[in-house]
Design a protein around this motif. Structure first.
Motif, PDB file in Angstrom:
ATOM      1  N   LYS A  34     -41.738 -42.489  25.842  1.00 36.64           N
ATOM      2  CA  LYS A  34     -43.048 -43.070  26.121  1.00 36.64           C
ATOM      3  C   LYS A  34     -43.005 -44.008  27.320  1.00 36.64           C
ATOM      4  CE  LYS A  34     -46.804 -45.727  24.024  1.00 36.64           C
ATOM      5  NZ  LYS A  34     -47.282 -46.447  22.817  1.00 36.64           N
ATOM      6  N   ASN A  94     -45.742 -42.185  35.273  1.00 41.09           N
ATOM      7  CA  ASN A  94     -47.116 -41.686  35.149  1.00 41.09           C
ATOM      8  C   ASN A  94     -47.128 -40.226  34.692  1.00 41.09           C
ATOM      9  OD1 ASN A  94     -49.914 -41.987  35.238  1.00 41.09           O
ATOM     10  ND2 ASN A  94     -50.040 -41.253  37.368  1.00 41.09           N
ATOM     11  N   LYS A  97     -45.054 -35.449  26.624  1.00 44.19           N
ATOM     12  CA  LYS A  97     -44.651 -34.045  26.551  1.00 44.19           C
ATOM     13  C   LYS A  97     -43.946 -33.599  27.826  1.00 44.19           C
ATOM     14  CE  LYS A  97     -46.495 -29.421  25.573  1.00 44.19           C
ATOM     15  NZ  LYS A  97     -45.510 -29.151  24.516  1.00 44.19           N
ATOM     16  N   THR A  98     -44.465 -34.029  28.987  1.00 41.03           N
ATOM     17  CA  THR A  98     -43.844 -33.667  30.271  1.00 41.03           C
ATOM     18  C   THR A  98     -42.466 -34.314  30.394  1.00 41.03           C
ATOM     19  OG1 THR A  98     -46.003 -33.448  31.336  1.00 41.03           O
ATOM     20  CG2 THR A  98     -44.106 -33.730  32.781  1.00 41.03           C
ATOM     21  N   GLY A 143     -42.589 -42.150  30.541  1.00 34.69           N
ATOM     22  CA  GLY A 143     -43.868 -41.596  30.955  1.00 34.69           C
ATOM     23  C   GLY A 143     -44.749 -42.631  31.623  1.00 34.69           C
ATOM     24  N   GLU A 144     -44.723 -43.861  31.107  1.00 31.56           N
ATOM     25  CA  GLU A 144     -45.533 -44.932  31.694  1.00 31.56           C
ATOM     26  C   GLU A 144     -45.049 -45.287  33.095  1.00 31.56           C
ATOM     27  OE1 GLU A 144     -45.153 -47.971  28.778  1.00 31.56           O
ATOM     28  OE2 GLU A 144     -46.651 -47.104  27.408  1.00 31.56           O
ATOM     29  N   SER A 188     -47.034 -37.585  31.045  1.00 31.30           N
ATOM     30  CA  SER A 188     -47.266 -37.533  29.602  1.00 31.30           C
ATOM     31  C   SER A 188     -45.925 -37.469  28.883  1.00 31.30           C
ATOM     32  CB  SER A 188     -48.094 -36.292  29.251  1.00 31.30           C
ATOM     33  OG  SER A 188     -47.315 -35.111  29.445  1.00 31.30           O
TER      34      SER A 188
END
Length: 211
Positions: A167, A174, A178-179, A170-171, A176
């Motif tokens: 998580k 930028n 899942k990506t 991802g932040e 997701s």
């Protein structure tokens, strides 16, 4: 007048090369050697424009002759003659700084062109050698592309190795979650590893993060 040295331990080969060379009025065979040691000694004495050197010679092979010529900073170009076009020979020849390779089977039809190129300080490789080099390059490139991480995968690996969760990765990037998971799985598959600890060790080893 361009002076050429021939180094080969077979008289019939030396005679054949000489016959081709002497069809040109501006070329002269200034000396012949039957082994590598003689070739180096003659090169130092003659300082020829070109040395045609057999890859397989007694005492000192063609590659060592080439290295000695470079070591003495001679301006002599070197054309290696070889009966084989194996990957190992081609790699060794190129690493030795040789810029001309000619298969003995091609000498009758390509020798003059090869000499002209090298005397003009241009590299020369017969087509079959170029094809082999291209094939090896493409194969190596394919193999490397299968194991090298993309820049995005490297970023994901670095952040995970620094302790980030999917998580938080991802932040930062930028992306997701899942990506991030997709990139993480892809990197681990390429590297053939199955745990976060191995991922951390990889990141340290490749300097993505400090130890």
């Amino acid at each position: 007048m361009k002076q050429i040295l021939i180094a080969d331990d077979h008289e019939v080969v030396r005679s054949g090369l000489r016959a081709i060379i002497e069809t040109r009025a501006d070329w002269i065979v200034g000396g012949e050697a039957i082994n590598g040691r003689e070739a180096v000694a003659l090169a130092l004495k003659m300082k020829p424009d070109l040395a045609i050197v057999d890859y397989s010679m007694p005492v000192m092979n063609g590659l060592e002759v080439s290295r000695r010529i470079r070591l003495h900073h001679l301006q002599t170009e070197v054309l290696i003659l070889t009966m084989h076009e194996s990957e190992e020979i081609l790699t060794e020849v190129l690493l030795a700084g040789v810029r001309g390779i000619l298969l003995k089977s091609d000498a009758r039809s390509h020798l003059t062109t090869a000499i002209e190129a090298l005397l003009d300080h241009r590299p020369y490789f017969t087509s079959i050698v170029l094809e082999r080099l291209l094939h090896d390059y493409q194969a190596n490139k394919k193999n490397k592309s299968e194991i090298l991480l993309s820049s995005r995968e490297q970023s994901v690996v670095q952040l995970i190795a620094e302790g980030h969760t999917n998580k938080s990765v991802g932040e930062v990037l930028n992306l997701s979650v899942k990506t991030v998971e997709t990139h993480r799985a892809s990197a681990m598959r390429k590297l053939n590893i199955s745990s976060t600890a191995e991922l951390v060790r990889y990141a340290i080893r490749t300097k993505l993060i400090g130890p």
